[in-house]
Design a protein around this motif. Structure first.
Motif, mmCIF file in Angstrom:
data_model
loop_
_atom_site.group_PDB
_atom_site.id
_atom_site.type_symbol
_atom_site.label_atom_id
_atom_site.label_comp_id
_atom_site.label_asym_id
_atom_site.label_seq_id
_atom_site.Cartn_x
_atom_site.Cartn_y
_atom_site.Cartn_z
ATOM 1 N N THR A 24 -4.296 0.077 8.337
ATOM 2 C CA THR A 24 -2.972 -0.488 8.117
ATOM 3 C C THR A 24 -3.069 -1.553 7.032
ATOM 4 O O THR A 24 -4.131 -2.147 6.812
ATOM 5 N N LEU A 25 -1.954 -1.794 6.360
ATOM 6 C CA LEU A 25 -1.965 -2.655 5.177
ATOM 7 C C LEU A 25 -2.302 -4.111 5.462
ATOM 8 O O LEU A 25 -3.100 -4.719 4.735
ATOM 9 N N ASP A 36 -0.289 -7.853 1.993
ATOM 10 C CA ASP A 36 0.191 -6.479 2.054
ATOM 11 C C ASP A 36 1.246 -6.232 0.974
ATOM 12 O O ASP A 36 1.334 -5.143 0.417
ATOM 13 N N ARG A 37 2.026 -7.257 0.637
ATOM 14 C CA ARG A 37 3.035 -7.106 -0.427
ATOM 15 C C ARG A 37 2.370 -6.821 -1.771
ATOM 16 O O ARG A 37 2.884 -6.046 -2.572
ATOM 17 N N LEU A 40 1.374 -3.241 -1.775
ATOM 18 C CA LEU A 40 2.562 -2.397 -1.982
ATOM 19 C C LEU A 40 3.063 -2.467 -3.422
ATOM 20 O O LEU A 40 3.546 -1.473 -3.967
ATOM 21 N N TYR A 41 2.952 -3.615 -4.040
ATOM 22 C CA TYR A 41 3.352 -3.754 -5.445
ATOM 23 C C TYR A 41 2.533 -2.811 -6.327
ATOM 24 O O TYR A 41 3.065 -2.143 -7.198
ATOM 25 N N ARG A 44 2.719 1.103 -4.005
ATOM 26 C CA ARG A 44 4.031 1.535 -3.529
ATOM 27 C C ARG A 44 4.114 1.901 -2.056
ATOM 28 O O ARG A 44 5.147 1.761 -1.449
ATOM 29 N N SER A 45 3.027 2.434 -1.471
ATOM 30 C CA SER A 45 3.056 2.780 -0.043
ATOM 31 C C SER A 45 1.626 2.889 0.477
ATOM 32 O O SER A 45 0.677 3.015 -0.303
ATOM 33 N N ARG A 46 1.502 2.894 1.781
ATOM 34 C CA ARG A 46 0.195 3.088 2.399
ATOM 35 C C ARG A 46 -0.359 4.452 2.001
ATOM 36 O O ARG A 46 -1.553 4.588 1.716
ATOM 37 N N ASP A 47 0.503 5.467 1.974
ATOM 38 C CA ASP A 47 0.047 6.806 1.613
ATOM 39 C C ASP A 47 -0.537 6.842 0.209
ATOM 40 O O ASP A 47 -1.573 7.475 -0.022
ATOM 41 N N GLU A 48 0.124 6.177 -0.732
ATOM 42 C CA GLU A 48 -0.416 6.163 -2.099
ATOM 43 C C GLU A 48 -1.735 5.407 -2.159
ATOM 44 O O GLU A 48 -2.642 5.790 -2.900
#
Length: 185
Positions: A24-25, A36-37, A40-41, A44-48
């Motif tokens: 998890t992020l 975690d931000r 994401l920056y 873009r997502s956990r999947d990426e």
């Protein structure tokens, strides 16, 4: 090196130590000293992020195979490749690929495209290595299919905890790969 690449290396190193399953992020961000931000920056997502980690582990395994010196023949090459599978960082990188497969990630996007590209690069590195070990170009693809699938099976083997039994099995595989290499055209 870009900030994204630096973060990806840090996350990849973390995943190699702690595994991919349950990632998890927030905890991974805290472990590498970011937020975690920020992840994401850049991803873009956990999947990426996970897809990028799988790709980065492929970079490392391909580099490991490319660094292997050619061996006197295919049999010796397969046995040497198995030794590389057992050593770090390749062992942990292959574990990450297996964890991604086991968790069902590989069959869906964004993983599917990354894994297809990773598999092509991995296969190309194995073909090049086995040709350096004497595999004929016209049969190297068949040899790689046999060796790659079998070594992954040995890597995941749960039937024995006897390393010598695995070494014998790998050498049997190496003998079969050599026979394919030596078969008349």
């Amino acid at each position: 090196m870009s900030r994204r690449d630096a973060l990806l290396d840090q996350v990849t190193d973390h995943v190699l130590q702690h595994g991919l399953i349950g990632l998890t992020l927030r905890p991974v961000a805290a472990a590498i000293g970011t937020s975690d931000r920020m992840l994401l920056y850049h991803f873009r997502s956990r999947d990426e992020l996970v897809a990028a980690v799988v790709a980065r582990t492929t970079d490392r395994t391909v580099a490991g195979v490319e660094a292997l010196p050619g061996q006197p023949d295919v049999r010796a090459g397969v046995n040497r490749l198995w030794q590389a599978f057992l050593a770090q960082p390749m062992h942990s990188c292959i574990d990450i690929y297996c964890q991604a497969a086991a968790s069902g990630l590989i069959g869906q996007e964004p993983y599917l495209s990354v894994v297809r590209e990773s598999n092509e690069r991995w296969t190309g590195a194995l073909e090049s290595y086995l040709m350096r070990c004497g595999a004929p170009p016209e049969r190297v693809a068949r040899i790689v299919t046999l060796v790659d699938s079998s070594l992954f099976g040995f890597h995941l083997d749960l039937a024995t905890d006897d390393p010598e039994e695995l070494v014998r099995g790998v050498d049997d595989l190496a003998v079969a790969a050599q026979a394919l290499a030596d078969a008349p055209a």
